[in-house]
Design a protein around this motif. Structure first.
Motif, PDB file in Angstrom:
ATOM      1  N   LYS A  93      -8.228  32.635  24.110  1.00 52.46           N
ATOM      2  CA  LYS A  93      -7.091  32.112  23.690  1.00 52.46           C
ATOM      3  C   LYS A  93      -4.979  31.622  23.609  1.00 52.46           C
ATOM      4  N   GLY A  94      -4.258  30.825  24.206  1.00 49.59           N
ATOM      5  CA  GLY A  94      -3.521  30.253  23.966  1.00 49.59           C
ATOM      6  C   GLY A  94      -2.207  32.646  24.338  1.00 49.59           C
ATOM      7  N   LYS A  95      -3.337  33.493  25.676  1.00 52.29           N
ATOM      8  CA  LYS A  95      -2.610  34.417  25.764  1.00 52.29           C
ATOM      9  C   LYS A  95      -1.509  34.230  27.055  1.00 52.29           C
ATOM     10  N   ARG A  96      -1.457  32.757  27.943  1.00 54.01           N
ATOM     11  CA  ARG A  96      -1.311  32.907  29.574  1.00 54.01           C
ATOM     12  C   ARG A  96      -0.054  34.019  29.790  1.00 54.01           C
ATOM     13  N   ALA A  97       0.940  33.777  28.441  1.00 55.21           N
ATOM     14  CA  ALA A  97       2.691  34.395  28.631  1.00 55.21           C
ATOM     15  C   ALA A  97       2.324  36.441  29.105  1.00 55.21           C
ATOM     16  N   ILE A  98       1.490  36.144  28.573  1.00 55.39           N
ATOM     17  CA  ILE A  98       0.886  38.078  28.898  1.00 55.39           C
ATOM     18  C   ILE A  98       0.838  38.081  30.318  1.00 55.39           C
ATOM     19  N   GLU A  99       0.126  37.047  30.753  1.00 53.84           N
ATOM     20  CA  GLU A  99      -0.029  37.388  32.835  1.00 53.84           C
ATOM     21  C   GLU A  99       0.914  37.031  33.301  1.00 53.84           C
ATOM     22  N   ASP A 100       2.095  35.795  33.004  1.00 51.41           N
ATOM     23  CA  ASP A 100       3.286  35.341  33.582  1.00 51.41           C
ATOM     24  C   ASP A 100       4.105  36.502  33.180  1.00 51.41           C
ATOM     25  N   HIS A 101       4.402  37.328  32.657  1.00 54.62           N
ATOM     26  CA  HIS A 101       4.696  38.611  31.681  1.00 54.62           C
ATOM     27  C   HIS A 101       4.656  39.650  32.870  1.00 54.62           C
ATOM     28  N   PHE A 102       3.404  39.823  33.609  1.00 49.57           N
ATOM     29  CA  PHE A 102       2.994  40.818  34.888  1.00 49.57           C
ATOM     30  C   PHE A 102       2.921  40.525  36.050  1.00 49.57           C
ATOM     31  N   ASP A 103       3.322  39.303  35.901  1.00 49.83           N
ATOM     32  CA  ASP A 103       3.600  38.264  37.519  1.00 49.83           C
ATOM     33  C   ASP A 103       5.123  38.319  38.398  1.00 49.83           C
ATOM     34  N   ARG A 104       4.562  38.224  39.391  1.00 49.82           N
ATOM     35  CA  ARG A 104       6.121  38.507  40.056  1.00 49.82           C
ATOM     36  C   ARG A 104       6.896  37.045  39.669  1.00 49.82           C
ATOM     37  N   ASN A 105       8.325  37.395  39.814  1.00 54.55           N
ATOM     38  CA  ASN A 105       9.057  35.935  39.752  1.00 54.55           C
ATOM     39  C   ASN A 105      10.308  35.935  40.879  1.00 54.55           C
ATOM     40  N   PHE A 106       9.884  36.029  42.429  1.00 54.07           N
ATOM     41  CA  PHE A 106      10.872  35.594  42.905  1.00 54.07           C
ATOM     42  C   PHE A 106      12.322  35.553  42.362  1.00 54.07           C
ATOM     43  N   GLU A 107      12.378  34.077  42.113  1.00 51.30           N
ATOM     44  CA  GLU A 107      13.175  33.497  41.911  1.00 51.30           C
ATOM     45  C   GLU A 107      14.354  34.325  41.263  1.00 51.30           C
ATOM     46  N   LEU A 108      13.244  34.872  39.712  1.00 51.65           N
ATOM     47  CA  LEU A 108      14.659  35.847  39.001  1.00 51.65           C
ATOM     48  C   LEU A 108      15.281  37.210  39.741  1.00 51.65           C
ATOM     49  N   GLU A 109      14.206  38.064  40.840  1.00 42.05           N
ATOM     50  CA  GLU A 109      14.170  38.770  41.293  1.00 42.05           C
ATOM     51  C   GLU A 109      15.224  38.591  42.448  1.00 42.05           C
ATOM     52  N   GLU A 110      15.145  37.836  42.739  1.00 42.79           N
ATOM     53  CA  GLU A 110      16.549  37.063  43.614  1.00 42.79           C
ATOM     54  C   GLU A 110      17.765  37.040  43.330  1.00 42.79           C
ATOM     55  N   ASN A 111      17.941  36.884  41.942  1.00 42.19           N
ATOM     56  CA  ASN A 111      19.243  36.209  41.177  1.00 42.19           C
ATOM     57  C   ASN A 111      18.986  37.816  41.250  1.00 42.19           C
ATOM     58  N   LEU A 112      18.582  38.803  40.196  1.00 38.99           N
ATOM     59  CA  LEU A 112      19.020  39.553  40.176  1.00 38.99           C
ATOM     60  C   LEU A 112      19.826  40.581  41.103  1.00 38.99           C
ATOM     61  N   ALA A 113      18.812  40.844  41.791  1.00 39.91           N
ATOM     62  CA  ALA A 113      19.365  40.829  43.046  1.00 39.91           C
ATOM     63  C   ALA A 113      20.760  40.681  43.931  1.00 39.91           C
ATOM     64  N   SER A 114      21.024  39.772  43.787  1.00 37.82           N
ATOM     65  CA  SER A 114      21.378  38.938  44.464  1.00 37.82           C
ATOM     66  C   SER A 114      23.156  39.478  43.781  1.00 37.82           C
ATOM     67  N   LYS A 115      23.207  39.509  42.587  1.00 40.32           N
ATOM     68  CA  LYS A 115      24.858  40.321  41.241  1.00 40.32           C
ATOM     69  C   LYS A 115      24.333  40.995  41.166  1.00 40.32           C
ATOM     70  N   ASP A 116      23.187  42.257  42.073  1.00 38.75           N
ATOM     71  CA  ASP A 116      23.995  43.558  41.747  1.00 38.75           C
ATOM     72  C   ASP A 116      23.317  44.854  40.919  1.00 38.75           C
ATOM     73  N   LYS A 117      22.105  43.381  40.205  1.00 43.52           N
ATOM     74  CA  LYS A 117      21.400  44.341  38.666  1.00 43.52           C
ATOM     75  C   LYS A 117      20.063  44.807  38.559  1.00 43.52           C
ATOM     76  N   ILE A 118      20.921  46.220  39.938  1.00 48.53           N
ATOM     77  CA  ILE A 118      18.979  46.877  40.173  1.00 48.53           C
ATOM     78  C   ILE A 118      18.493  47.501  39.377  1.00 48.53           C
ATOM     79  N   GLU A 119      18.864  47.981  37.697  1.00 48.76           N
ATOM     80  CA  GLU A 119      18.694  49.078  37.064  1.00 48.76           C
ATOM     81  C   GLU A 119      17.967  47.231  36.480  1.00 48.76           C
ATOM     82  N   LEU A 120      17.839  46.290  36.255  1.00 47.01           N
ATOM     83  CA  LEU A 120      17.190  45.512  35.382  1.00 47.01           C
ATOM     84  C   LEU A 120      15.840  45.078  36.005  1.00 47.01           C
ATOM     85  N   LEU A 121      16.299  44.984  37.795  1.00 45.22           N
ATOM     86  CA  LEU A 121      14.705  44.768  38.867  1.00 45.22           C
ATOM     87  C   LEU A 121      13.797  45.847  38.580  1.00 45.22           C
TER      88      LEU A 121
END
Length: 293
Positions: A59-87
């Motif tokens: 119980k209360g561990k949903r953040a673990i699942e969220d962490h290892f899930d894809r976050n397309f909005e974040l990925e697109e933001n990093l890609a648009s700013k050429d932050k490849i290493e963070l991506l």
């Protein structure tokens, strides 16, 4: 002989040693510099050749699942700013399939492993505990897998601890050794102070054969009133040899406050971005403490 392809990461504990921080955040998500502790564990599994991971949550561990899930909005933001290493960093776990199951009652480590029995099936598997981060040239889990491939038997990772610490760990009673590998007479969970059969402590890494599940299923409660994995391993050892291996690597205990702080300092001093400023701060702080004392 079947290969070790799957790993169980138990992450259902309440994290009471880190309250109140863990009231709303899983202890496995507490950051060491800029990475949650569980990410180090998953990374070790991947580097050891594990293809499928199941994380046993509570119980209360949903953040673990969220962490290892894809976050397309974040990925697109990093890609648009050429932050490849963070991506690359946020997607590094995509090379392995991660599954989840919930331990509905806090019955102990043995029960948490048993919850993943259907995922494992009839294959040998790894167990990696999140309280231990192990830095090694050859990943600790891979060292154990290599020992399993040689012996065809379950292998438990151990290292030497001080006499005054033995009551905190599962301890082995070795019979004989072959380099760093031990035949074991007994596995004892948290022996009383002064009664430990050796100083070789189980350090949160296991390669187990699937026969362990039948022993966990009938295992009575042990130390702390919980179903202990070490007790089931002892029963397995009576019918199927279980080895211990003194793995090579530095182990960090992030399951308690002082160990977590030490780990954070060590990791921060390896971080190119902040190590120089941190080193200067620590030197200044030590001088101040010396002056006041």
């Amino acid at each position: 002989m079947k290969k070790v392809r799957k790993a169980i990461i138990p992450a259902a504990g309440l994290g009471t040693r880190f309250l109140p921080a863990t009231k709303a955040m899983p202890k496995e998500m507490l950051p060491i510099v800029d990475r949650p502790t569980i990410e180090y564990i998953v990374e070790e599994a991947i580097e050891s050749g594990i293809q499928d991971i199941i994380i046993v949550t509570g119980k209360g561990k949903r953040a673990i699942e969220d962490h290892f899930d894809r976050n397309f909005e974040l990925e697109e933001n990093l890609a648009s700013k050429d932050k490849i290493e963070l991506l690359r960093k946020i997607n590094q776990s995509s090379n392995v399939d991660i599954h989840y199951i919930r331990q509905k009652e806090p019955k102990g480590l043995g029960h948490a492993v048993w919850c993943a029995r259907n995922f494992v099936g009839d294959e040998p598997f790894a167990v990696l505990l999140g309280d231990d981060i192990i830095r090694a040239e050859i990943p600790c889990t891979l060292q154990l897998i290599e020992q399993f491939n040689e012996t065809g038997s379950s292998v438990i990772g151990v290292q030497t601890v001080e006499d005054y610490e033995t009551h905190r760990y599962g301890i082995i009673d070795p019979i004989s050794s072959n380099n760093r590998r031990y035949e074991v007479s007994k596995f004892v969970e948290k022996p009383k102070q002064g009664t430990a059969p050796s100083n070789l402590a189980i350090m949160g890494r296991y390669i187990l054969t699937p026969e362990i599940f039948s022993f966990i299923e009938t295992q009575e409660k042990g130390a702390g009133g919980e179903i202990q994995l070490t007790d089931a391993i002892q029963k397995l050892n009576a019918v199927q040899k279980v080895f211990a291996y003194d793995f090579i690597g530095k182990r960090y205990d992030v399951g308690e406050k002082i160990g977590f702080v030490k780990t954070t300092i060590d990791m921060a001093l390896e971080n190119d971005e902040i190590k120089e400023e941190l080193y200067s701060y620590l030197k200044k702080k030590i001088l101040e403490l010396d002056l006041y004392n």
